[in-house]
Design an enzyme around this catalytic site. Structure first.
Site, PDB file in Angstrom:
ATOM      1  CB  CYS A   1      74.802 181.785  43.606  1.00 43.73           C
ATOM      2  SG  CYS A   1      75.688 183.160  44.298  1.00 43.73           S
TER       3      CYS A   1
ATOM      4  N   GLY B   1      79.074 176.972  43.831  1.00 41.75           N
ATOM      5  CA  GLY B   1      79.638 177.937  44.773  1.00 41.75           C
ATOM      6  C   GLY B   1      80.103 177.242  46.019  1.00 41.75           C
TER       7      GLY B   1
ATOM      8  CG  ASN C   1      72.821 181.738  39.694  1.00 39.34           C
ATOM      9  OD1 ASN C   1      72.427 180.960  38.840  1.00 39.34           O
ATOM     10  ND2 ASN C   1      74.045 182.232  39.668  1.00 39.34           N
ATOM     11  N   GLY C   2      73.270 185.260  39.907  1.00 42.30           N
ATOM     12  CA  GLY C   2      73.352 186.183  38.777  1.00 42.30           C
ATOM     13  C   GLY C   2      74.063 187.462  39.163  1.00 42.30           C
TER      14      GLY C   2
ATOM     15  CE1 TYR D   1      84.260 173.445  34.924  1.00 42.32           C
ATOM     16  CE2 TYR D   1      83.709 175.750  35.254  1.00 42.32           C
ATOM     17  CZ  TYR D   1      84.301 174.592  35.700  1.00 42.32           C
ATOM     18  OH  TYR D   1      84.937 174.569  36.896  1.00 42.32           O
TER      19      TYR D   1
END
Ligand code: SF4
Length: 482
Positions: free
Chosen positions: A14, A41, A115-116, A255
């Site tokens: 996310c 995302g 996020n995670g 990336y």
């Protein structure tokens, strides 16, 4: 149904952001900022806003541009906002799992964007259900949100700190209450979070690239375990939980994060160029041209070309218009998917000994198709060079690589992978080479998917599924693409 784009790459879970602007246009700024976080995302997007009293929210499946329009933004008035773009790694890809997650608390409505991945979400959820809690979704974010609600009688900052003591895992989070915005980062700092300013207000976001479209600038990265509180009084920092060993995800540098983002003082584009230089030092080969896999292989291919003195040559055209083309994920159509997305330029490739540069090999399906595409276009030799070290272990911290059976490097030797790809030679950058390119030290990073050293202990019930029923080597090419 899965999308064609980036089908054989690890997926970030996310992107999050938070905004405070006295202009009252927080939703509109959040919309622009979310555009810059779209790469983190693409399954759903959402924005929650507050005008000081009422928290309102809109979220939809799809891209930011599909989820919002002028009408929807005009119905989201307020000076405070949080936003989210989602790729699901826990919880199904359905609207009720889209974020922000909305809950009612003693201070009013709250919205949470995360996020995670929480490692103890299952346990905490079961305990809360036994105590009478009801959940609307299957996402770990709702577990976190409902824990915060339970502690909200102590005020939002204390509720966040108390929640941080009860959750384990990798998390960067934005919380919206009627009168403030709180961002916080897990005690190991696995996932990124930066705070800064916009013209007349403040902002936090997963990456610095979100600040550009709203004319903002980053003040600094949050430290592990730190929180930032933003309200009418300004922006202030506090320690939410004691910091542990720093373990920033190295894959963000390789990336995930956008190349125009900075992590700390490091430009990710420059770090990726240095990865290409180091890749050449570690794996030189006689060749004619250096070819990037667009777009993610471009910076490293520039670095490798510079270090080797060989010409950088674009040899594939990437279609801009199939980002969300859905196909039935059988193998034949997946192959077509790659061909729809990347078209070889035969006159650039024919007769050439080329070095094909990409960022990572997860299942090896896409790389195999690209090597075949190069040979079909007349390449004399295809030397594959990869900036991520071999991915041999699952990620439990929010990246969609949770099964060892799906990882080519966990199932095959480098020589077997080379053979599987049909490449002339294959060279991966070493962990040392990748870390050196960031300008950091190995002790600052999570390297778990490369070396199996997990900085946050992973409970047995979480690891179990990752090691169950690995497919045979021969099945790798048909493993379901994420
Ligand atoms: S295991 Fe790999 S992908 Fe996951 S957080 Fe660590 S470095 Fe990043």
């Amino acid at each position: 149904m899965k999308e064609v784009d980036e089908q054989d790459r690890p997926k970030e879970e996310c992107g999050i952001l938070g905004l405070y602007t006295p202009s009252g246009e927080a939703a509109r700024l959040a919309f622009f900022g979310l555009f810059a976080l779209q790469h983190r995302g693409q399954e759903s997007a959402g924005i929650a806003v507050s005008d000081g009293e009422t928290v309102r929210m809109h979220k939809e499946m799809g891209l930011v541009s599909q989820a919002f329009n002028e009408q929807i933004l005009s119905e989201l008035p307020g000076h405070l906002a949080i936003g989210h773009t989602r790729y699901s790694t826990t919880g199904a890809s359905v609207l009720r799992n889209a974020q922000p997650i909305f809950c009612t608390s003693i201070v009013g409505e709250i919205a949470v964007a995360h996020n995670g991945n929480l490692l103890n979400a299952g346990q905490v959820r079961q305990k809360m259900i036994a105590e009478g809690e009801r959940f609307d979704s299957t996402s770990d974010t709702e577990v976190m949100a409902r824990l915060m609600v339970r502690h909200m009688d102590r005020g939002p900052e204390n509720a966040v700190a108390a929640t941080m003591r009860e959750i384990e895992g990798a998390y960067s989070v934005a919380v919206l209450t009627p009168d403030r915005l709180i961002g916080f980062r897990d005690p190991n700092g696995v996932r990124p979070l930066v705070a800064g300013r916009v013209a007349d207000g403040f902002m936090l976001a997963s990456e610095s690239c979100a600040f550009g479209p709203v004319d903002g600038h980053v003040e600094r990265e949050l430290e592990p375990g730190e929180m930032v509180i933003i309200d009418n009084l300004g922006m202030r920092y506090a320690q939410g939980a004691p910091p542990r060993r720093k373990a920033m995800c190295l894959f963000e540098y390789i990336y995930f994060a956008r190349p125009d983002s900075h992590m700390g003082t490091t430009s990710l584009y420059a770090a990726r160029e240095r990865m290409g230089e180091n890749l050449w030092k570690e794996h030189p080969v006689e060749a004619d041209i250096v070819v990037p896999v667009p777009d993610s292989g471009v910076p490293a291919a520039h670095g490798l070309a510079r270090a080797s003195g060989l010409p950088f040559q674009e040899a594939m055209v990437k279609s801009r218009y199939i980002h969300r083309t859905f196909i039935v994920p059988d193998q034949r159509l997946r192959e077509l998917g790659v061909r729809m997305k990347l078209t070889p330029m035969i006159d650039k490739i024919r007769g050439q000994r080329l070095i094909l540069v990409d960022d990572s090999i997860v299942r090896a399906t896409t790389t195999k198709q690209l090597v075949k595409m190069m040979f079909d276009a007349g390449a004399a030799e295809v030397h594959v060079r990869i900036t991520a070290p071999p991915i041999q272990h699952p990620c439990f911290y929010g990246i969609d690589m949770s099964s060892k059976g799906e990882l080519a490097a966990a199932q095959m030797s480098i020589e077997q992978i080379r053979e599987h790809l049909g490449a002339t030679t294959l060279g991966y950058l070493s962990i040392e080479g990748a870390v050196a390119a960031t300008g950091g030290k190995p002790s600052q990073f999570c390297l778990a998917c490369f070396n199996g050293d997990y900085p946050i202990p992973v409970p047995e019930d979480v690891t179990k599924s990752a090691f169950e029923s690995p497919p045979e080597v021969g099945e790798l090419a048909t493993v379901k693409a994420h």
